[in-house]
Scaffold this motif. Structure first.
Motif, short mmCIF file in Angstrom:
data_model
loop_
_atom_site.label_atom_id
_atom_site.label_comp_id
_atom_site.label_asym_id
_atom_site.label_seq_id
_atom_site.Cartn_x
_atom_site.Cartn_y
_atom_site.Cartn_z
N ASP A 143 0.80 -1.22 0.00
CA ASP A 143 0.00 0.00 0.00
C ASP A 143 0.83 1.27 0.00
OD1 ASP A 143 -2.30 -1.54 0.04
OD2 ASP A 143 -2.40 -1.55 2.23
N GLN A 144 2.15 1.16 0.04
CA GLN A 144 3.02 2.33 0.11
C GLN A 144 3.16 3.05 -1.23
OE1 GLN A 144 4.50 3.51 2.99
NE2 GLN A 144 3.26 1.97 4.01
N LEU A 145 2.95 2.33 -2.34
CA LEU A 145 3.11 2.90 -3.69
C LEU A 145 1.92 2.52 -4.54
CD1 LEU A 145 6.78 2.19 -4.87
CD2 LEU A 145 5.75 4.39 -4.45
N ASP A 146 1.71 3.30 -5.59
CA ASP A 146 0.73 2.94 -6.61
C ASP A 146 1.46 2.11 -7.67
OD1 ASP A 146 -1.17 2.71 -8.61
OD2 ASP A 146 -1.85 4.79 -8.42
N TRP A 147 1.60 0.82 -7.38
CA TRP A 147 2.36 -0.09 -8.24
C TRP A 147 1.79 -0.14 -9.65
CZ3 TRP A 147 6.86 -1.76 -6.33
CH2 TRP A 147 7.03 -1.77 -4.94
N ASN A 148 0.47 -0.10 -9.78
CA ASN A 148 -0.15 -0.16 -11.11
C ASN A 148 0.18 1.08 -11.93
OD1 ASN A 148 -1.32 -2.69 -10.70
ND2 ASN A 148 -3.11 -1.78 -9.70
N LYS A 149 0.13 2.25 -11.30
CA LYS A 149 0.47 3.48 -12.02
C LYS A 149 1.93 3.50 -12.42
CE LYS A 149 -0.01 8.45 -12.06
NZ LYS A 149 -0.42 9.64 -11.35
N LEU A 150 2.81 3.03 -11.54
CA LEU A 150 4.23 2.94 -11.87
C LEU A 150 4.43 2.05 -13.09
CD1 LEU A 150 7.28 3.29 -11.40
CD2 LEU A 150 7.12 1.49 -9.65
N ARG A 151 3.81 0.89 -13.08
CA ARG A 151 3.96 -0.05 -14.21
C ARG A 151 3.38 0.55 -15.48
NH1 ARG A 151 5.41 -5.79 -15.00
NH2 ARG A 151 4.90 -6.14 -17.17
N SER A 152 2.18 1.12 -15.42
CA SER A 152 1.56 1.65 -16.64
C SER A 152 2.34 2.85 -17.19
CB SER A 152 0.09 2.00 -16.40
OG SER A 152 -0.03 3.06 -15.49
N THR A 153 2.86 3.71 -16.33
CA THR A 153 3.67 4.84 -16.78
C THR A 153 4.93 4.34 -17.48
OG1 THR A 153 2.83 6.23 -14.99
CG2 THR A 153 4.90 6.92 -16.04
N THR A 154 5.54 3.32 -16.91
CA THR A 154 6.75 2.75 -17.52
C THR A 154 6.43 2.06 -18.83
OG1 THR A 154 7.76 2.49 -15.34
CG2 THR A 154 8.70 1.20 -17.12
N GLU A 155 5.31 1.35 -18.90
CA GLU A 155 4.94 0.68 -20.16
C GLU A 155 4.59 1.69 -21.25
OE1 GLU A 155 2.03 -2.33 -19.14
OE2 GLU A 155 3.65 -3.81 -18.90
N ILE A 156 3.99 2.81 -20.89
CA ILE A 156 3.73 3.85 -21.88
C ILE A 156 5.05 4.34 -22.46
CG2 ILE A 156 2.97 6.25 -22.17
CD1 ILE A 156 0.70 5.53 -20.10
N HIS A 157 6.05 4.45 -21.61
CA HIS A 157 7.36 4.96 -22.04
C HIS A 157 8.21 3.91 -22.77
CE1 HIS A 157 10.75 7.70 -21.89
NE2 HIS A 157 11.49 6.69 -21.47
N LEU A 158 8.26 2.69 -22.24
CA LEU A 158 9.15 1.65 -22.78
C LEU A 158 8.44 0.58 -23.60
CD1 LEU A 158 11.47 0.99 -19.68
CD2 LEU A 158 11.97 2.37 -21.70
N GLY A 159 7.14 0.55 -23.55
CA GLY A 159 6.39 -0.53 -24.18
C GLY A 159 6.14 -1.64 -23.17
N GLU A 160 5.18 -2.48 -23.47
CA GLU A 160 4.84 -3.57 -22.56
C GLU A 160 5.94 -4.62 -22.55
OE1 GLU A 160 0.94 -5.17 -23.16
OE2 GLU A 160 0.04 -3.18 -23.31
N TRP A 161 6.06 -5.32 -21.42
CA TRP A 161 7.01 -6.41 -21.30
C TRP A 161 6.39 -7.47 -20.39
CZ3 TRP A 161 7.37 -2.08 -18.32
CH2 TRP A 161 7.51 -2.26 -16.94
N SER A 162 6.89 -8.67 -20.52
CA SER A 162 6.35 -9.76 -19.71
C SER A 162 7.40 -10.42 -18.83
CB SER A 162 5.70 -10.82 -20.61
OG SER A 162 6.66 -11.35 -21.50
N GLU A 163 8.68 -10.12 -19.05
CA GLU A 163 9.74 -10.77 -18.28
C GLU A 163 9.69 -10.32 -16.82
OE1 GLU A 163 11.79 -9.71 -22.28
OE2 GLU A 163 10.58 -8.63 -20.82
N LYS A 164 9.96 -11.26 -15.95
CA LYS A 164 10.10 -10.96 -14.52
C LYS A 164 11.47 -10.33 -14.29
CE LYS A 164 7.04 -14.56 -12.92
NZ LYS A 164 6.71 -15.67 -13.74
N PRO A 165 11.65 -9.59 -13.18
CA PRO A 165 12.94 -8.93 -12.93
C PRO A 165 14.12 -9.90 -12.95
CG PRO A 165 11.32 -8.16 -11.37
CD PRO A 165 10.68 -9.27 -12.15
#
Length: 188
Positions: A143-165
């Motif tokens: 609950d400390q971060l908006d993980w979904n917004k972080l991911r979607s903002t990054t995907e808008i910038h870099l494109g979608e990805w499926s690999e795990k870290p």
């Protein structure tokens, strides 16, 4: 110190700053950007740009083999809460984007990602970097971060990805020299 940074590396650094400025990166992601020497992005037709940048100095670890260490340069992208450095590793004969490595304040060191773009994907994945691994956040950290917004903002910038870290780390290891092996071989 001058290191040639490709324009896409500079752009990725600025994107990290944007994520942090918009508070999309913050606790529990134990990473804050290094901003004491902020290179400015200049768009040139894929030509490297010379800028003054903040470096990470691990030379004291290589007292017996400083000549080997001096062949390598480390641009510090950011740090964790203990002052450990997340760095771009410029090694001899590098002919692609530099990988991201971690120099721990307590003497640990890890290969993190094959490129800054993969590193951004890793920290936007919803997992946390800790001692060379990518871990699920604890319940109270979710609950400390908006993980979904972080991911979607990054995907808008870099494109979608499926690999795990951890898959991105594994892929990057195949593209670059063995960082941990190099440190172990040359560390005092």
């Amino acid at each position: 110190m001058e290191i040639k940074l490709a324009s896409d590396v500079l752009e990725s650094i600025q994107f990290l700053w944007k994520l942090e400025d918009e508070e999309l990166i913050g606790w529990p992601i134990d990473f804050e950007t290094s901003r004491s020497a902020r290179p400015q992005l200049v768009t040139l037709e894929s030509e490297p740009i010379k800028v003054e940048i903040e470096t990470f100095d691990a030379s004291s670890w290589f007292k017996n083999n400083i000549e080997e260490y001096d062949k390598h340069k480390f641009y510090q992208l950011g740090r964790d809460g203990t002052g450990s450095g997340f760095c771009l590793w410029y090694y001899p004969d590098l002919n692609k984007l530099p990988p991201v490595v971690f120099w721990g304040s307590d003497g640990e060191f890890h290969f993190v990602a094959g490129s800054i773009r993969d590193f951004i994907k890793q920290i936007s994945s919803g997992k946390l970097f800790f001692r060379g691994s990518w871990l699920e956040p604890d319940d109270d950290e979710i609950d400390q971060l908006d993980w979904n917004k972080l991911r979607s903002t990054t995907e808008i910038h870099l494109g979608e990805w499926s690999e795990k870290p951890e898959e991105l780390t594994k892929k990057g290891r195949l593209e670059h020299p063995d960082f941990e092996g190099w440190v172990n071989e040359n560390w005092e």
